[in-house]
Design an enzyme around this catalytic site. Structure first.
Site, PDB file in Angstrom:
ATOM      1  N   GLU A   1      -0.291 -15.816  32.468  1.00 41.58           N
ATOM      2  CA  GLU A   1      -0.340 -17.042  33.265  1.00 41.58           C
ATOM      3  C   GLU A   1      -0.897 -16.841  34.673  1.00 41.58           C
ATOM      4  O   GLU A   1      -0.168 -16.991  35.668  1.00 41.58           O
ATOM      5  CB  GLU A   1       1.060 -17.676  33.317  1.00 41.58           C
ATOM      6  CG  GLU A   1       1.594 -18.027  31.941  1.00 41.58           C
ATOM      7  CD  GLU A   1       2.942 -18.759  31.980  1.00 41.58           C
ATOM      8  OE1 GLU A   1       3.561 -18.815  33.053  1.00 41.58           O
ATOM      9  OE2 GLU A   1       3.351 -19.274  30.934  1.00 41.58           O
TER      10      GLU A   1
ATOM     11  N   GLU B   1       3.474 -18.521  24.086  1.00 41.14           N
ATOM     12  CA  GLU B   1       4.742 -19.058  24.599  1.00 41.14           C
ATOM     13  C   GLU B   1       4.809 -20.546  24.320  1.00 41.14           C
ATOM     14  O   GLU B   1       3.849 -21.281  24.570  1.00 41.14           O
ATOM     15  CB  GLU B   1       4.881 -18.890  26.123  1.00 41.14           C
ATOM     16  CG  GLU B   1       5.269 -17.522  26.574  1.00 41.14           C
ATOM     17  CD  GLU B   1       5.460 -17.442  28.083  1.00 41.14           C
ATOM     18  OE1 GLU B   1       5.871 -18.439  28.711  1.00 41.14           O
ATOM     19  OE2 GLU B   1       5.177 -16.362  28.624  1.00 41.14           O
TER      20      GLU B   1
HETATM   21  O1  IFM Z   1      10.078 -18.120  31.917  1.00 40.43           O
HETATM   22  C1  IFM Z   1       8.734 -18.482  32.014  1.00 40.43           C
HETATM   23  C2  IFM Z   1       7.850 -17.291  31.674  1.00 40.43           C
HETATM   24  O2  IFM Z   1       8.104 -16.204  32.494  1.00 40.43           O
HETATM   25  C3  IFM Z   1       6.405 -17.678  31.827  1.00 40.43           C
HETATM   26  N1  IFM Z   1       6.091 -18.889  31.146  1.00 40.43           N
HETATM   27  C4  IFM Z   1       6.950 -20.011  31.313  1.00 40.43           C
HETATM   28  C5  IFM Z   1       8.400 -19.616  31.081  1.00 40.43           C
HETATM   29  C6  IFM Z   1       9.318 -20.826  31.269  1.00 40.43           C
HETATM   30  O3  IFM Z   1       9.222 -21.317  32.566  1.00 40.43           O
END
Ligand code: IFM
Length: 443
Positions: A167, A352
């Site tokens: 990210e 994710e």
């Molecule tokens: O917890 C985070 C993760 O570290 C990165 N992506 C989003 C998740 C939820 O906010």
């Protein structure tokens, strides 16, 4: 769940994801200080000033956690390797205990038939490098490249796939412009530099990985679904700019070697000098793309504020405990858009997707029907994208465990496994059991 494995291609990978600082317990095993430790220790940044010193104590309990993945019938585990655990000062001396930990962790995954999907950087910038400007310093690309070599020398022979960064929008914009994450800057110039340097660091790390013939190298981007609040031309322009900052800045740089001009115009002279010369390195081919997707935002212009003059309006959709609107169609749309406009047939993984819920432990169980529905709907949205031609090869739920949710401390629970932070007891939630059942069917 309204799907089985038979609904997906045979080589489709189901897994769950975590990240080092959020679960390991950064106080253990000789890890160095990170910018999250000092950000959390500064009043007002993190709920209750909580940090990752103990977290889920995964450093000591990793075997039990991997057993949970295996028992759920998962194929893979997405984890990250902490830079400050491996190189406590970010450069120079290596912490052998840190390398040994990741070595044990990877072997333990393989012993359970879990494919290791590694992320090199999931946000724990060593403090010693933060002192030198961290992501605002161009040298970060080489520092990161050096760390890449050290960790891959130790575990690169056994990981299934590796992502450079997790990210980059969060690493750069959320942390240097919006100030919500470490290092907590709210500065246009710092943001412009960090936005370019994350991409440069990705390019440098890719080059180092290629030089050592590492297989399956990619990057994990988060995508934010921007919806215009109305059809006014200013609203459409604000939405396009939001998409440019959050999405196109990264995917366009990595796949085409360009930045959206609406964003470079906004950064203006604050962009690092001669940034154009770096675009060739940044856009060298990757093997796979990771897509993190959570929500959408309804966008309107904010005429009261300087560039980018954007605001998000309240969304009428049902929301998670993070106040994030639930919109599975956004995942399908992104997967199809990415395939059509950027990556073609390149393998894509949903690296994710998940939700925080108001989960309560009662009689040794957690009933979380909203999460089970959320997972089901997003996995079906992924299937829709595959049916529409996107080459999606896997889905990782965020997260295996309740964990340290950054500025929210331990307040938000994303796990399919509940963690009691007093006792460190793990309790699989109803969503874990539902997912396990679906994964066992038609195996
Ligand atoms: O917890 C985070 C993760 O570290 C990165 N992506 C989003 C998740 C939820 O906010």
């Amino acid at each position: 769940m309204h799907f089985t494995r038979a609904d997906f291609p045979e080589d489709f990978v189901f897994g769950a994801a975590t990240a080092a600082y959020q679960i390991e317990g950064h106080g253990f095993g000789g890890a160095g200080s990170t910018h999250w430790d000092t950000f959390a220790a500064t009043p007002g940044n993190v709920l209750g000033a909580q940090d990752g010193a103990v977290a889920c104590d995964h450093y000591h309990r990793y075997a039990e956690d991997l057993d949970l993945l295996q028992a759920a019938g998962m194929d893979a585990y997405r984890f990250s390797t902490s830079w400050a655990r491996v190189m406590p000062e970010g450069r120079g001396p290596v912490n052998q205990d840190g390398l040994d930990f990741y070595d044990r962790l990877v072997d333990a995954m393989l012993a359970r038939g879990l494919k290791p999907y590694q992320t090199l950087y999931h946000w724990e910038m060593p403090s010693a490098l933060s002192d030198l400007g961290g992501w605002t310093n161009r040298d970060v690309a080489n520092w990161f490249g050096d760390f890449t070599e050290v960790i891959m020398d130790r575990i690169g022979d056994r990981v299934e796939a590796v992502a450079t960064l997790n990210e980059p929008w969060c690493i750069a914009f959320l942390s240097h412009f919006l100030g919500h994450h470490a290092p907590g800057l709210r500065d246009l110039r710092a943001a412009a530099r960090a936005m370019h340097h994350v991409n440069l660091a990705h390019g440098e790390a890719m080059q180092r990985l290629r030089a050592r013939n590492q297989k399956n190298c990619g990057i994990v981007l988060n995508f934010d679904y921007a919806v215009p609040a109305d059809n006014d031309p200013d609203t459409l322009a604000a939405t396009d700019l939001q998409d440019g900052i959050a999405n196109r800045w990264f995917i366009e740089a990595i796949t085409k070697g360009t930045y959206p001009t609406v964003v470079t115009d906004g950064f203006g002279d604050h962009m690092p000098k001669n940034w154009q010369d770096d675009m060739d390195l940044i856009s060298k081919p990757i093997d796979w793309l990771g897509v993190n997707y959570y929500t959408r935002h309804i966008i309107a212009p904010d005429r009261e504020q300087p560039w980018p003059s954007i605001k998000a309006l309240d969304d009428p959709l049902p929301k998670t405990d993070m106040d994030w609107a639930i919109f599975p169609e956004g995942l399908k749309n992104f997967l199809v858009r990415l395939s059509n406009d950027y990556v073609g047939d390149m393998p894509v993984f949903v690296t994710e997707n998940g939700m925080a819920g108001d989960d309560r432990l009662s009689d040794d169980a957690v009933d979380d029907p909203i999460r089970a529905q959320f997972v089901n709907d997003h996995i079906l949205a992924t299937k829709d994208a595959i049916d529409a031609g996107a080459n999606v090869k896997g889905f990782f739920y965020w997260s295996l465990l309740d964990n340290y949710e950054w500025a929210f401390g331990y307040d938000k629970r994303f796990g399919i496994v509940h963690v009691d932070y007093e006792t460190q007891k793990r309790t699989p939630k109803a969503s874990y059991h539902a997912l396990a059942q679906a994964l066992k069917t038609n195996r």
